[in-house]
Design an enzyme around this catalytic site. Structure first.
Site, PDB file in Angstrom:
ATOM      1  N   PHE A   1       3.708 -13.796   5.412  1.00 51.85           N
ATOM      2  CA  PHE A   1       3.538 -12.738   6.406  1.00 51.85           C
ATOM      3  C   PHE A   1       3.435 -13.408   7.778  1.00 51.85           C
ATOM      4  CE2 PHE A   1       1.074  -9.476   8.659  1.00 51.85           C
ATOM      5  CZ  PHE A   1       1.776  -8.333   8.306  1.00 51.85           C
TER       6      PHE A   1
ATOM      7  N   ASP B   1      -3.216 -17.107   0.230  1.00 50.71           N
ATOM      8  CA  ASP B   1      -3.458 -15.787   0.789  1.00 50.71           C
ATOM      9  C   ASP B   1      -3.215 -14.768  -0.326  1.00 50.71           C
ATOM     10  OD1 ASP B   1      -3.335 -13.312   2.063  1.00 50.71           O
ATOM     11  OD2 ASP B   1      -2.678 -14.218   3.948  1.00 50.71           O
TER      12      ASP B   1
ATOM     13  N   TYR C   1      -8.074  -3.856   2.671  1.00 54.32           N
ATOM     14  CA  TYR C   1      -7.630  -2.478   2.930  1.00 54.32           C
ATOM     15  C   TYR C   1      -6.359  -2.138   2.170  1.00 54.32           C
ATOM     16  CZ  TYR C   1      -5.157  -5.259   6.450  1.00 54.32           C
ATOM     17  OH  TYR C   1      -4.442  -6.240   7.081  1.00 54.32           O
ATOM     18  N   LYS C   2      -5.798  -3.131   1.451  1.00 54.49           N
ATOM     19  CA  LYS C   2      -4.586  -2.858   0.667  1.00 54.49           C
ATOM     20  C   LYS C   2      -5.015  -2.368  -0.718  1.00 54.49           C
ATOM     21  CE  LYS C   2      -1.905  -5.857   3.631  1.00 54.49           C
ATOM     22  NZ  LYS C   2      -1.542  -7.232   3.979  1.00 54.49           N
TER      23      LYS C   2
ATOM     24  N   ARG D   1      10.006  -0.233   0.545  1.00 53.59           N
ATOM     25  CA  ARG D   1       8.968  -0.872  -0.262  1.00 53.59           C
ATOM     26  C   ARG D   1       8.121   0.192  -0.958  1.00 53.59           C
ATOM     27  NH1 ARG D   1       4.540  -4.860   2.413  1.00 53.59           N
ATOM     28  NH2 ARG D   1       3.946  -2.913   3.400  1.00 53.59           N
TER      29      ARG D   1
HETATM   30  C1  LIG Z   1      -1.610  -7.577   5.417  1.00 53.43           C
HETATM   31  C2  LIG Z   1      -1.524  -9.044   5.661  1.00 53.43           C
HETATM   32  C3  LIG Z   1      -2.150  -9.622   6.773  1.00 53.43           C
HETATM   33  C4  LIG Z   1      -2.842  -8.789   7.817  1.00 53.43           C
HETATM   34  O1  LIG Z   1      -3.731  -9.541   8.573  1.00 53.43           O
HETATM   35  P1  LIG Z   1      -4.851  -8.786   9.439  1.00 53.43           P
HETATM   36  O2  LIG Z   1      -5.501  -9.854  10.205  1.00 53.43           O
HETATM   37  O3  LIG Z   1      -5.751  -8.098   8.476  1.00 53.43           O
HETATM   38  O4  LIG Z   1      -4.144  -7.792  10.304  1.00 53.43           O
HETATM   39  C5  LIG Z   1      -2.096 -10.990   6.893  1.00 53.43           C
HETATM   40  N1  LIG Z   1      -1.471 -11.769   5.979  1.00 53.43           N
HETATM   41  C6  LIG Z   1      -0.841 -11.237   4.910  1.00 53.43           C
HETATM   42  C7  LIG Z   1      -0.172 -12.128   3.931  1.00 53.43           C
HETATM   43  C8  LIG Z   1      -0.851  -9.862   4.723  1.00 53.43           C
HETATM   44  O5  LIG Z   1      -0.206  -9.332   3.692  1.00 53.43           O
END
Ligand SMILES: *Cc1c(COP(=O)(O)O)cnc(C)c1O
Length: 397
Positions: free
Chosen positions: A113, A184, A209-210, A356
């Site tokens: 990400f 992660d 939050y996911k 998705r």
């Molecule tokens: C959703 C997601 C994030 C989001 O990061 P925030 O700091 O919570 O906005 C970061 N890394 C990955 C791999 C994600 O899927």
């Protein structure tokens, strides 16, 4: 055996919606509403500052961390909640790099990400010691690990395709080369069984939050391998990570355990909501979740491929190589997703052409999957997406 009829009852779902986006923002657990009310009214409202002690606000990030720990194969006392995932990426990587002072390479992959890569890049620049962020193709990660590598920093499940790395094998490979492994778990926690302790991951981070349904802006979590935590110097040395925050020493001394990864005052309302949300996982076995998730995903893939030949599977075909989401590629994916959402089937879109769909057995079953496919087939077959309002790009896709 997990009772999925019972878990489904724990969530509020708007009338007429088929929600296939719990991989991006989980739905509202019914008890979260009551908890938000009580933390605001009974705790903040009535207890005022006494609530830090009397309502257990100060220990909450550790207590909630233990609930997350169970879902990711970590021992109690090794996970703490706080900040955002971007911040946790920074913390984990900064600590790892200090533990490998003679090495200069961080390996990540192009399926990561972007914020993880951005945060790493920012940190390496601030360090100013010639570190290199090496971003390779996901399939090339193993071969990129050599004795120059300080740490691998990978997201286990690819946010676009759902492709899943073999965490145990890559961690082993990193360790064999003398490197540390940072994982992660943003798209893994609550989605797939994870055995952090068993695969000896050094650091893990993720958001809540996911799949964990903690609500928009819910804070992240961080794990440090218990035998390493004493060596992990917190780069963000905030007072709540201090060994004795209320001694108000002028010198920083980190807490002995995972509490050292705390930074500042926790978002109490949000952590309280998360704590309530995590009750939905009581009695839930991640192996059951995985089995159901694969059943639902396989059904979806089979039906979409049979009925929407214009869509091309963007996820690995082999169920074991995927997380809990399925992606289809379609040239007009953005407009098609807007048309779907207008008909109550909520997924999302990731540029350039990925539609998705997340599968979350806690509140989804075959009936929802079939309804989603029926509507998708209508939208694609009838080109219902080809209307001006579906082509207009919103800020969040
Ligand atoms: C959703 C997601 C994030 C989001 O990061 P925030 O700091 O919570 O906005 C970061 N890394 C990955 C791999 C994600 O899927």
């Amino acid at each position: 055996m997990t009772d999925f009829a019972a878990t489904r009852e724990k969530f509020h779902m708007p009338e007429g919606v088929v929600y296939l986006d719990g991989n991006s923002l989980g739905p509202l657990p019914k008890n979260a509403m009551a908890r938000a009310r009580s933390v605001i009214e009974a705790e903040w409202g009535e207890m005022l500052i006494r609530a830090w002690n009397e309502a257990g606000w100060m220990e909450q990030p550790r207590r909630v961390g233990d609930k997350v720990a169970r879902l990711i194969g970590a021992a109690p006392g090794t996970v703490v909640i706080g900040d955002t995932l971007s911040v946790k990426v920074y913390q984990a990587l900064a600590s790892a790099l200090e533990m490998r002072p003679d090495r200069r390479v961080v390996v990540s992959d192009s399926g990561n990400f972007p914020t993880d890569l951005y945060m790493a890049d920012g940190l390496l620049r601030s360090l100013g010691r010639g570190h290199e962020l090496k971003v390779v193709e996901p399939e090339a990660v193993a071969d990129a690990i050599d004795s120059s590598v300080a740490a691998i920093m990978l997201t286990q499940v690819d946010y676009r395709t759902g492709r899943m790395h073999d965490m145990a094998a890559l961690t082993k490979r990193a360790h064999a080369a003398g490197a540390l492994a940072i994982w992660d778990l943003a798209h893994s926690a609550g989605a797939v069984p994870i055995d952090l302790a068993g695969c000896e991951a050094d650091f893990a981070i993720g958001c809540t939050y996911k799949y964990l349904n903690g609500g928009p802006g819910a804070p992240a979590f961080i794990y440090v391998r218990p035998d390493l935590v004493g060596q992990a110097r917190p780069a963000l040395s905030g007072w709540l990570g201090h060994n004795a925050p209320f001694a108000f020493d002028l010198d920083y001394r980190p807490a002995a355990d995972i509490s050292r990864m705390r930074v500042g005052t926790p978002p109490v309302v949000q952590v309280s909501i998360l704590e309530a949300a995590l009750e939905a996982w009581d009695g839930v076995d991640m192996a059951d979740v995985r089995r159901r998730s694969i059943e639902l995903s396989e059904l979806f893939i089979r039906e979409v491929e049979a009925r929407c030949p214009q869509l091309v599977l963007g996820s690995p075909r082999e169920a074991q190589a995927r997380g809990s989401q399925v992606s289809f590629r379609f040239e007009h994916g953005y407009a098609a997703m807007q048309a779907l959402i207008a008909r109550g089937v909520i997924g999302d879109f990731r540029a350039p052409d990925t539609m998705r769909f997340g599968f979350t057995p806690l509140y989804l079953g075959e009936a929802e999957v079939m309804k989603a496919v029926d509507i998708l087939a209508e939208v694609i077959g009838g080109r219902l997406w080809d209307r001006p309002e579906y082509h207009r790009k919103a800020a969040v896709t």
